[in-house]
Design an enzyme around this catalytic site. Structure first.
Site, PDB file in Angstrom:
ATOM      1  N   ASP A   1      19.695   5.223  83.348  1.00 21.67           N
ATOM      2  CA  ASP A   1      20.147   3.935  83.864  1.00 21.67           C
ATOM      3  C   ASP A   1      18.973   3.220  84.532  1.00 21.67           C
ATOM      4  O   ASP A   1      18.450   3.700  85.535  1.00 21.67           O
ATOM      5  CB  ASP A   1      21.272   4.197  84.880  1.00 21.67           C
ATOM      6  CG  ASP A   1      22.084   2.957  85.177  1.00 21.67           C
ATOM      7  OD1 ASP A   1      21.706   1.872  84.726  1.00 21.67           O
ATOM      8  OD2 ASP A   1      23.109   3.090  85.884  1.00 21.67           O
TER       9      ASP A   1
ATOM     10  N   CYS B   1      23.424  -3.383  82.688  1.00 23.67           N
ATOM     11  CA  CYS B   1      24.276  -2.215  82.418  1.00 23.67           C
ATOM     12  C   CYS B   1      25.517  -2.398  81.542  1.00 23.67           C
ATOM     13  O   CYS B   1      25.596  -1.888  80.427  1.00 23.67           O
ATOM     14  CB  CYS B   1      24.759  -1.633  83.742  1.00 23.67           C
ATOM     15  SG  CYS B   1      23.485  -1.118  84.855  1.00 23.67           S
TER      16      CYS B   1
ATOM     17  N   HIS C   1      31.558   2.671  83.560  1.00 28.70           N
ATOM     18  CA  HIS C   1      31.279   1.228  83.695  1.00 28.70           C
ATOM     19  C   HIS C   1      31.823   0.384  82.530  1.00 28.70           C
ATOM     20  O   HIS C   1      31.267  -0.664  82.195  1.00 28.70           O
ATOM     21  CB  HIS C   1      29.756   0.983  83.837  1.00 28.70           C
ATOM     22  CG  HIS C   1      29.441  -0.258  84.621  1.00 28.70           C
ATOM     23  ND1 HIS C   1      28.228  -0.901  84.557  1.00 28.70           N
ATOM     24  CD2 HIS C   1      30.197  -0.988  85.474  1.00 28.70           C
ATOM     25  CE1 HIS C   1      28.230  -1.957  85.339  1.00 28.70           C
ATOM     26  NE2 HIS C   1      29.423  -2.037  85.915  1.00 28.70           N
TER      27      HIS C   1
END
Ligand code: CA
Length: 493
Positions: free
Chosen positions: A38, A78, A139
């Site tokens: 990430d 993201c 997410h």
């Protein structure tokens, strides 16, 4: 009772024979282990030339596999980038180009997630007979219908939000205090981790916990006698910058505190990859496992990352925003250890994984990427004369990037369009738009054409974004794709 004709009996026999050949062939399909970091910067791994961050375990895999020097993700941050990995589609085409709304109420949460009609790669692999497991950051929607267990994963261990604190002793303490004062909107970075919907009492530093779970899942999957797809989505080295003292000691020569902590966080991922490789070897799965290493977007240069030699940072459409470290490792199959320099995309993973599973996309499923396996094996360009794109909605304007062969067009907000030759100028320093106006015009027109099927976002990150879209101050494509005119931002930010 149906009486079969001789012809029908013959056809049935062939069909059954086909099935038995198919099920035998299924045993030969490889495992797929996808390791996603990430916000890991292009220049933050040894195999891409980092001088201060050591990543020996990754480097061993990368150097005995294939390193992709021009690997892009479909969005420079993201949520939309992960949406693209799972759906195989640009996020603007599925209504998911924003991170989930920052101040979500429970009502919002119940409705916000990647649309269910978009079949995830995990579901397609599960349907093809793979054991599927997601570990780490999700997410992609927190309500039950968007939960990994309902999107094609047999197992999920991790957290559903966009980030998490790393030390359980610390975040559990914060969580307990928030519970005690009756806070109903506790920050999701301190929520307990979960295992298939049940809260768990994790005790290890988060990166170590996810590595441990991956090792366990490799053992579990091996016993199931099915090929596996493990999606290991570390939240490292995303903020908050929190590293173990022992890992920090490894980088005592780095003076900048953020850089030192960030380096130690990457090192923890690397240590985990070493344990995972060991587990693959112990279970005799190493030879038959494709390991894919990727980052969901570029490094955040405000928080210790480096995208060197690329320009830019997470969130923008300079190369550093959405070109990331990447390798494939598959013993005896991907044996070419030279770098693969043609542009590839995270959108290519879905069709490539399905190809390895000897399966086809679900009926009606649209995919924006390509099965690149034969390109990798034959060293050919998956995209002769085809562009790869990125577009980020800002407030009243768009950042855009487009790559065609060695050429790249970049528009950052209200600055004019730029044209670069990345082969000679990887750092996007020398603007060639004046020298090659026709090339610029053609690439901008192709990029504008790409936007014509975009749909309205299903949610916005902030109320400000929502307001701009409702007042027709977004998406501003006409202004964005006009070459000579500067785009005026809605307000200064
Ligand atoms: Ca990210």
């Amino acid at each position: 009772m149906t009486i079969l004709t001789k012809k029908a009996k013959f056809a049935l026999c062939i069909t059954l024979l086909g099935c038995s050949i198919w099920s035998k062939a299924q045993d030969d399909r490889p495992n797929i282990l996808m390791i996603l970091c990430d916000d890991l910067g292009y220049g933050d791994v040894g195999f891409n030339g980092s001088k201060d961050i050591r990543t020996p375990e990754m480097d061993k895999l990368a150097k005995t596999g294939t390193i992709f020097t021009s690997a892009y993700v479909a969005h420079p941050f993201c949520g939309p980038s992960r949406s693209a990995i799972m759906t195989g589609r640009y996020p603007h085409l599925t209504g998911t180009p924003y991170n989930l709304y920052q101040n979500s109420s429970q009502d919002d949460k119940d409705n916000m997630g990647i649309p269910l009609k978009e079949v995830f790669v995990s579901k397609a692999l599960q349907d093809a007979g793979y054991y599927t497991s997601a570990i780490g950051k999700w997410h992609l929607g927190a309500a039950p219908k968007f939960h990994p267990d309902n999107r094609g994963f047999n197992n999920f261990y991790g957290f559903l939000g966009g980030g998490h604190d790393y030390f359980p002793d610390e975040y559990q303490e914060v969580y307990r205090k928030q519970l005690a004062i009756g806070n109903k909107e506790i920050r999701d970075y301190v929520l307990p981790l979960e295992h298939n919907g049940n809260s768990v009492n994790e005790s290890e530093y988060l990166t170590d916990a996810f590595s441990r779970e991956a090792v366990n899942e490799i053992k579990t999957a091996t016993n199931k006698k099915q090929p596996f797809f493990i999606y290991l989505a570390y939240n490292a080295p995303h903020v908050p910058l929190e590293a173990k003292p022992a890992d920090l000691k490894e980088f005592s020569s780095i003076e900048n505190k953020d850089r030192k902590t960030y380096a130690a966080m990457v090192y923890a991922v690397d240590r985990g990859i070493g344990q995972i490789v060991k587990a693959l070897k112990e279970t005799s799965q190493y030879e038959n496992t494709l390991i894919v290493f990727y980052s969901d977007n570029g490094g955040n240069t405000n928080h210790g990352a480096s995208n060197y030699p690329l320009k830019g940072s997470k969130g923008d459409t300079w190369e550093g925003g959405y070109r990331t470290p990447m390798f494939f490792h598959w013993p005896n199959k991907i044996t070419e250890h030279e770098n693969f320099n043609f542009p590839v995309s995270s959108l290519d993973l879905y069709p490539t994984f399905l190809g390895l599973a000897k399966s086809k996309p679900p009926v009606g499923k649209k995919l924006d990427g390509k099965n690149i396996l034969s390109n990798i094996l034959n060293r050919t360009n998956p995209r002769e004369n085809e562009m790869l794109f990125a577009l980020r909605y800002r407030e009243g304007y768009c950042d855009v990037g487009g790559r065609l062969g060695d050429w790249k067009i970049t528009r950052m907000g209200n600055e004019p369009w730029r044209l670069h030759n990345l082969k000679e100028d990887i750092g996007e320093k020398k603007n060639l738009s004046g020298r090659y106006p026709e090339k610029l015009k053609q690439m901008v027109a192709t990029t504008e054409d790409w936007t014509k099927d975009f749909i309205q976002p299903l949610w916005y990150y902030s109320l400000k974004d929502k307001e701009l879209w409702e007042n027709n101050r977004m998406p501003m494509y006409n202004e964005t794709f006009e070459i000579d005119k500067l785009v005026q931002p809605a307000h200064k930010n």
